[in-house]
Design a protein around this motif. Structure first.
Motif, PDB file in Angstrom:
ATOM      1  N   ALA A  95       0.643  -1.377  -0.091  1.00  0.00           N
ATOM      2  CA  ALA A  95      -0.003   0.038  -0.091  1.00  0.00           C
ATOM      3  C   ALA A  95       0.880   1.389  -0.025  1.00  0.00           C
ATOM      4  CB  ALA A  95      -0.949   0.090   1.077  1.00  0.00           C
ATOM      5  N   LEU A  96       2.189   1.188   0.179  1.00  0.00           N
ATOM      6  CA  LEU A  96       2.947   2.316   0.332  1.00  0.00           C
ATOM      7  C   LEU A  96       3.203   2.996  -1.179  1.00  0.00           C
ATOM      8  CD1 LEU A  96       6.225   1.038   2.163  1.00  0.00           C
ATOM      9  CD2 LEU A  96       4.302   2.697   2.993  1.00  0.00           C
ATOM     10  N   GLY A  97       3.053   4.363  -1.208  1.00  0.00           N
ATOM     11  CA  GLY A  97       3.191   5.030  -2.422  1.00  0.00           C
ATOM     12  C   GLY A  97       4.635   4.967  -2.779  1.00  0.00           C
ATOM     13  N   ASP A  98       4.626   5.468  -4.272  1.00  0.00           N
ATOM     14  CA  ASP A  98       5.924   5.556  -4.701  1.00  0.00           C
ATOM     15  C   ASP A  98       7.107   6.188  -3.931  1.00  0.00           C
ATOM     16  OD1 ASP A  98       8.044   5.362  -6.561  1.00  0.00           O
ATOM     17  OD2 ASP A  98       7.614   6.713  -7.798  1.00  0.00           O
ATOM     18  N   TRP A 108      14.805 -13.271  13.085  1.00  0.00           N
ATOM     19  CA  TRP A 108      14.531 -14.001  12.291  1.00  0.00           C
ATOM     20  C   TRP A 108      15.514 -15.232  12.400  1.00  0.00           C
ATOM     21  CZ3 TRP A 108      17.063 -16.340   7.899  1.00  0.00           C
ATOM     22  CH2 TRP A 108      16.145 -16.734   6.980  1.00  0.00           C
ATOM     23  N   GLU A 109      14.563 -16.423  12.768  1.00  0.00           N
ATOM     24  CA  GLU A 109      15.480 -17.677  12.890  1.00  0.00           C
ATOM     25  C   GLU A 109      16.742 -17.572  14.016  1.00  0.00           C
ATOM     26  OE1 GLU A 109      16.598 -20.063   9.317  1.00  0.00           O
ATOM     27  OE2 GLU A 109      14.491 -20.085   8.760  1.00  0.00           O
ATOM     28  N   GLY A 110      16.237 -16.662  14.888  1.00  0.00           N
ATOM     29  CA  GLY A 110      17.234 -16.635  16.077  1.00  0.00           C
ATOM     30  C   GLY A 110      18.346 -15.389  15.784  1.00  0.00           C
ATOM     31  N   ALA A 111      18.335 -14.756  14.461  1.00  0.00           N
ATOM     32  CA  ALA A 111      19.247 -13.769  14.431  1.00  0.00           C
ATOM     33  C   ALA A 111      18.449 -12.462  14.253  1.00  0.00           C
ATOM     34  CB  ALA A 111      19.568 -14.071  12.776  1.00  0.00           C
ATOM     35  N   GLU A 112      19.335 -11.375  15.074  1.00  0.00           N
ATOM     36  CA  GLU A 112      18.922 -10.073  15.131  1.00  0.00           C
ATOM     37  C   GLU A 112      19.015  -9.323  13.747  1.00  0.00           C
ATOM     38  OE1 GLU A 112      19.021  -8.357  19.033  1.00  0.00           O
ATOM     39  OE2 GLU A 112      20.942  -9.658  19.269  1.00  0.00           O
ATOM     40  N   CYS A 113      17.662  -8.905  13.274  1.00  0.00           N
ATOM     41  CA  CYS A 113      18.112  -8.389  12.042  1.00  0.00           C
ATOM     42  C   CYS A 113      17.344  -6.941  11.809  1.00  0.00           C
ATOM     43  CB  CYS A 113      17.180  -9.068  10.787  1.00  0.00           C
ATOM     44  SG  CYS A 113      17.880 -10.767  10.747  1.00  0.00           S
ATOM     45  N   VAL A 114      17.753  -6.183  10.890  1.00  0.00           N
ATOM     46  CA  VAL A 114      16.907  -5.009  10.267  1.00  0.00           C
ATOM     47  C   VAL A 114      16.382  -5.256   8.882  1.00  0.00           C
ATOM     48  CG1 VAL A 114      17.119  -2.704  10.028  1.00  0.00           C
ATOM     49  CG2 VAL A 114      18.394  -3.527  11.909  1.00  0.00           C
ATOM     50  N   VAL A 115      15.195  -4.996   8.687  1.00  0.00           N
ATOM     51  CA  VAL A 115      14.759  -5.190   7.315  1.00  0.00           C
ATOM     52  C   VAL A 115      14.193  -3.865   6.847  1.00  0.00           C
ATOM     53  CG1 VAL A 115      12.776  -6.073   6.126  1.00  0.00           C
ATOM     54  CG2 VAL A 115      13.731  -7.447   7.907  1.00  0.00           C
ATOM     55  N   VAL A 116      14.721  -3.522   5.421  1.00  0.00           N
ATOM     56  CA  VAL A 116      14.452  -2.351   4.803  1.00  0.00           C
ATOM     57  C   VAL A 116      13.724  -2.686   3.745  1.00  0.00           C
ATOM     58  CG1 VAL A 116      15.292  -0.177   3.511  1.00  0.00           C
ATOM     59  CG2 VAL A 116      16.368  -1.120   5.508  1.00  0.00           C
ATOM     60  N   THR A 117      12.405  -2.398   3.472  1.00  0.00           N
ATOM     61  CA  THR A 117      11.672  -3.037   2.316  1.00  0.00           C
ATOM     62  C   THR A 117      10.810  -1.872   1.691  1.00  0.00           C
ATOM     63  OG1 THR A 117      10.271  -4.596   1.698  1.00  0.00           O
ATOM     64  CG2 THR A 117       9.596  -3.976   4.009  1.00  0.00           C
ATOM     65  N   ALA A 118      10.306  -2.128   0.611  1.00  0.00           N
ATOM     66  CA  ALA A 118       9.319  -0.970  -0.024  1.00  0.00           C
ATOM     67  C   ALA A 118       8.551  -1.881  -1.295  1.00  0.00           C
ATOM     68  CB  ALA A 118      10.159  -0.090  -0.628  1.00  0.00           C
ATOM     69  N   SER A 119       7.803  -1.264  -1.847  1.00  0.00           N
ATOM     70  CA  SER A 119       7.163  -1.986  -3.052  1.00  0.00           C
ATOM     71  C   SER A 119       7.819  -1.508  -4.201  1.00  0.00           C
ATOM     72  CB  SER A 119       5.366  -1.673  -3.058  1.00  0.00           C
ATOM     73  OG  SER A 119       5.573  -0.188  -3.142  1.00  0.00           O
ATOM     74  N   THR A 120       8.719  -0.424  -4.265  1.00  0.00           N
ATOM     75  CA  THR A 120       9.546  -0.146  -5.244  1.00  0.00           C
ATOM     76  C   THR A 120      11.012   0.057  -4.953  1.00  0.00           C
ATOM     77  OG1 THR A 120       9.292   2.304  -4.927  1.00  0.00           O
ATOM     78  CG2 THR A 120       7.586   1.703  -6.135  1.00  0.00           C
ATOM     79  N   ASP A 121      11.612  -0.078  -6.115  1.00  0.00           N
ATOM     80  CA  ASP A 121      13.179  -0.192  -5.997  1.00  0.00           C
ATOM     81  C   ASP A 121      13.566   1.194  -5.370  1.00  0.00           C
ATOM     82  OD1 ASP A 121      13.463  -2.578  -6.728  1.00  0.00           O
ATOM     83  OD2 ASP A 121      13.652  -2.313  -8.771  1.00  0.00           O
ATOM     84  N   ARG A 122      13.167   2.303  -5.883  1.00  0.00           N
ATOM     85  CA  ARG A 122      13.158   3.588  -5.457  1.00  0.00           C
ATOM     86  C   ARG A 122      13.015   3.760  -3.804  1.00  0.00           C
ATOM     87  NH1 ARG A 122      11.079   8.852  -8.644  1.00  0.00           N
ATOM     88  NH2 ARG A 122      11.156   7.251 -10.335  1.00  0.00           N
ATOM     89  N   GLY A 123      11.962   3.104  -3.369  1.00  0.00           N
ATOM     90  CA  GLY A 123      11.644   3.042  -2.095  1.00  0.00           C
ATOM     91  C   GLY A 123      12.895   2.728  -1.431  1.00  0.00           C
ATOM     92  N   LEU A 124      13.349   1.589  -1.757  1.00  0.00           N
ATOM     93  CA  LEU A 124      14.352   0.814  -1.246  1.00  0.00           C
ATOM     94  C   LEU A 124      15.842   1.712  -0.895  1.00  0.00           C
ATOM     95  CD1 LEU A 124      14.378  -2.809  -2.974  1.00  0.00           C
ATOM     96  CD2 LEU A 124      13.603  -2.034  -0.412  1.00  0.00           C
ATOM     97  N   VAL A 125      15.936   2.548  -2.087  1.00  0.00           N
ATOM     98  CA  VAL A 125      17.005   3.473  -1.884  1.00  0.00           C
ATOM     99  C   VAL A 125      16.654   4.501  -0.947  1.00  0.00           C
ATOM    100  CG1 VAL A 125      18.256   5.259  -3.146  1.00  0.00           C
ATOM    101  CG2 VAL A 125      17.572   3.557  -4.390  1.00  0.00           C
ATOM    102  N   TYR A 126      15.395   5.029  -0.781  1.00  0.00           N
ATOM    103  CA  TYR A 126      15.202   6.076   0.348  1.00  0.00           C
ATOM    104  C   TYR A 126      15.342   5.250   1.612  1.00  0.00           C
ATOM    105  CZ  TYR A 126      13.475   8.965  -3.465  1.00  0.00           C
ATOM    106  OH  TYR A 126      13.420   9.486  -4.586  1.00  0.00           O
ATOM    107  N   GLY A 127      14.727   4.123   1.480  1.00  0.00           N
ATOM    108  CA  GLY A 127      14.835   3.403   3.185  1.00  0.00           C
ATOM    109  C   GLY A 127      16.407   3.220   3.529  1.00  0.00           C
TER     110      GLY A 127
END
Ligand code: GCV
Length: 702
Positions: A95-98, A108-127
């Motif tokens: 549902a996230l905008g561009d 996640w499976e016992g590991a301490e993680c940070v997840v950066v996600t988005a619905s667009t690749d540009r969103g991944l850059v900003y994240g």
């Protein structure tokens, strides 16, 4: 410093503090990032560079989730990475905008993680840049739950760069960074510029000046002035633009071009550029096709028409809507947009009224892919102006607010003048268009075609911006274009920490200097009661705009022996009536008009009494003097940082503040002498010197 020997600005990625570093290493020394799109390449490059700095260890990049480590950072879309789909609500991400992104700390499976996600690749850059900003600011990352989307769809930098002379109009940081002669050969500096822009969320760059024709050089057919921007629309030019686009694309930044309205005449010898001529229409359609063949993600055209010598639809008795729409029809099949500037003025006694008079009646007549780009105030980026009346007057048109990042009227590449507070005032201004609580910023975030544009500030100088501290303006522009609700203190604090590190004394001092700089400039350059255009222009085309010269501009400040200011009330030019109530009423009455805009709206006797009993002339004197005192104080506060920051940056700013003191004194002395000459009322503290050297420069005679 990078290899090409220029500054890293706020992307320095200095090592994190010991305790924090351990937590960062746990979660970010291993990176599981998706591959594929150009943007993901940029993400991986940035993470490698940033983590090497912040963690003092080169990160390990994985193509699958690592299982032998304590933790890792995952960057990708839920579609591509199952581990991410397991860690966030995929519906929320979809549902996230561009440009929107989501960041979560997860186990996640016992590991301490940070997840950066988005619905667009540009969103991944900003994240990714958002996460890195947090880390560079020393914030924890073990409990993150962040969702962001850009408030404004379009966030664009307008370069006023001349592609062929490589000069920058109103640029104070050396030649243009774009080397058109060598393009399509690329430079590392383009990548670093794209990184800086993407890190603060900019998604568009206009590559060339809106002045595509040098004023006063004859008609379009006689255009001789040196191959300005229109040549970028030829095959050779487009090949160069395509090369730049290949760099910017990785960072989610689309290129735009300024075009001359008479391009069909300039490029192909047409004998008209009349927007209603079918051949002209066809020419633009063909040109748009050529452009998009070369650059599929091209953003669109920016046009300065019928203004300061540029061609435009008025040459053919057509309206600005007719003028803009022919370009819009050409761009529409390709998803492109016309940015049409509202900066027009001519033949009007009061220039302030003109943009509204020209464009408000055209509301609703522009096609959907036209954005009307309006300067923040009715005149021209003065240290202080009221907010443009067009914001809140055209709800049938997509509007963009044009701000000036380069400091044309606020000390150029020398003075420290932090503009974020000025921009906040504009964005938060209540237009009352739909009753109380109608801030201007809602107009720019209200639709996909609206947005914010900033006149660019960078050049070849190693600092990028001429004055090192002016980097804060570029940073702040991007941050506010992304989120106009950010408060000034947050933006300042982010910039200072990323640029100068975590020493509390440095943070306090630099933030304080930035904070106090704009009011000081307003005081010594204008007297602080809403006067504008007190600067030196000089012979035609010199347009210095740096030195003081109030006598040159009687029509802008209205100083006579009986008073000062311009009457823009209902009984005067009527400009005030372009605002909604109750703003119009408030500004119309000198008793209720905010003091800082008083002389913009009113011509008042020199001895008019302000709320606290001080007279107008005395307040002007006082403000000019106190502005200088503040600048002296800024200089001393900076000097106290000697030894606390590196010598190179220390000296650079120290030298500029020295110069600013001298220049502020010149402004003060020229202005107070000018006020005194007209009012013949002495300063009650006996400070006003009147000597040959500060006597106001006489008006220009052309
Ligand atoms: C690009 C002012 C500046 C000009 C600028 C113009 C504009 O007049 O001094 O340099 O031209 O604004 O915004 O078009």
């Amino acid at each position: 410093m990078s290899l090409e020997s220029y500054d890293d600005c706020w992307l320095r990625y200095e090592p994190a503090d010991g305790e924090r570093r351990e937590s960062y290493r746990t979660r970010c020394e291993n990176v599981y990032a998706s591959v594929g799109s150009p943007e993901l390449g940029a993400v991986r490059d940035e993470l490698r560079r940033a983590m090497t700095g912040l963690l003092e260890r080169e990160p390990h990049l994985w193509q699958h989730p690592p299982r032998s480590v304590e933790g890792f950072l995952a960057v990708g879309t839920p579609d591509e990475m199952e581990m991410i789909a397991d860690s966030v609500s995929t519906d929320r991400v979809a549902a996230l905008g561009d440009g929107g992104f989501r960041i979560r700390s997860v186990e996640w499976e016992g590991a301490e993680c940070v997840v950066v996600t988005a619905s667009t690749d540009r969103g991944l850059v900003y994240g990714t840049f958002h996460l890195l900003r947090r880390m560079a600011n020393g914030h924890p990352i073990d409990d993150l739950d962040v969702t962001e989307e850009p408030a404004n769809h379009e966030r664009v930098i307008d370069h006023w760069d001349d592609p062929f002379r490589r000069s920058v109009e109103r640029g104070y940081a050396g030649p243009s960074i774009f080397d058109w002669e060598r393009l399509p050969d690329l430079r590392e500096r383009y990548v670093d510029y794209a990184r800086l822009l993407a890190s603060v969320g900019i998604n568009g760059v206009v590559l060339n000046n809106v002045n595509t024709k040098i004023p006063g050089r004859g008609s379009a057919n006689e255009f001789v002035s040196g191959k300005a921007g229109w040549q970028l629309l030829t095959q050779d030019g487009l090949e160069k633009v395509a090369a730049l686009a290949s760099v910017f694309r990785r960072y989610g930044v689309r290129p735009y071009l300024s075009v001359n309205y008479a391009a069909p005449m300039l490029i192909d010898d047409y004998d008209t550029a009349d927007p209603l001529d079918p051949d002209v229409e066809e020419w633009w359609a063909r040109k748009a096709e050529e452009v998009y063949d070369a650059i599929p993600d091209f953003g669109g055209f920016l046009v300065k028409a019928d203004s300061e010598g540029q061609n435009g639809p008025y040459d053919y008795d057509r309206t600005h809507a007719e003028g803009a729409n022919v370009l819009a029809r050409a761009l529409e099949p390709h998803g492109g947009r016309v940015w049409w500037r509202a900066f027009v003025y001519a033949d009007h006694d009061d220039r302030a009224v003109q943009a509204y008079e020209t464009f408000e009646p055209l509301d609703g007549e522009f096609l959907d892919n036209v954005t009307l780009q309006v300067k923040n105030g009715p005149i021209d980026f003065q240290p202080r102006e009221p907010v443009s009346t067009l914001f809140g007057a055209m709800d049938g048109t997509d509007l963009a607010c044009e701000l000036q990042i380069t400091q044309e009227y606020t000390g150029q590449g020398v003075h420290t003048c932090y503009l974020v507070p000025q921009w906040k005032e504009v964005l938060d201004f209540d237009t009352h268009a739909s009753g109380e609580g109608s801030p201007a910023k809602d107009v720019f975030s209200g639709s996909e075609g609206a947005g914010i544009a900033g006149v660019g500030v960078v050049g070849e100088d190693p600092t990028w911006t001429g004055n090192y501290l002016s980097q804060a303006n570029l940073y702040g522009f991007g941050r506010l274009a992304w989120d106009p609700d950010l408060d000034t203190e947050t933006v300042t604090d982010e910039w200072v920490r990323q640029t100068f590190g975590g020493d509390p004394a440095v943070i306090d001092t630099v933030s304080g200097i930035l904070h106090d700089s704009l009011p000081a400039t307003v005081d010594y350059e204008t007297g602080g009661l809403g006067l504008i255009h007190m600067m030196y222009n000089g012979e035609a085309r010199l347009e210095n705009h740096y030195d003081p010269s109030p006598a040159e501009w009687p029509g802008y400040h209205g100083a006579t022996e009986d008073g000062i200011g311009i009457d823009r009330t209902s009984g005067g030019s009527g400009y005030v009536g372009q605002y909604h109530e109750p703003v119009a009423e408030t500004y119309d009455d000198p008793e209720t008009c905010p003091e800082e805009l008083l002389l913009f709206f009113h011509h008042l006797p020199w001895e008019y009494e302000l709320a606290d009993g001080t007279t107008v002339v005395q307040r002007l004197y006082d403000n000019c003097f106190s502005g200088v005192e503040v600048v002296r104080d800024l200089r001393e506060r900076w000097q106290a940082l000697a030894g606390r920051i590196d010598d190179r940056r220390y000296r650079h700013v120290a030298e500029r503040l020295e110069e600013q003191v001298v220049q502020a004194e010149r402004w003060r002395d020229t202005l107070v002498a000018f006020f005194y000459e007209h009012s013949e009322i002495p300063d009650e503290h006996g400070r006003v010197p009147l000597t040959e050297s500060n006597r106001a420069v006489p008006p220009r005679e052309d």
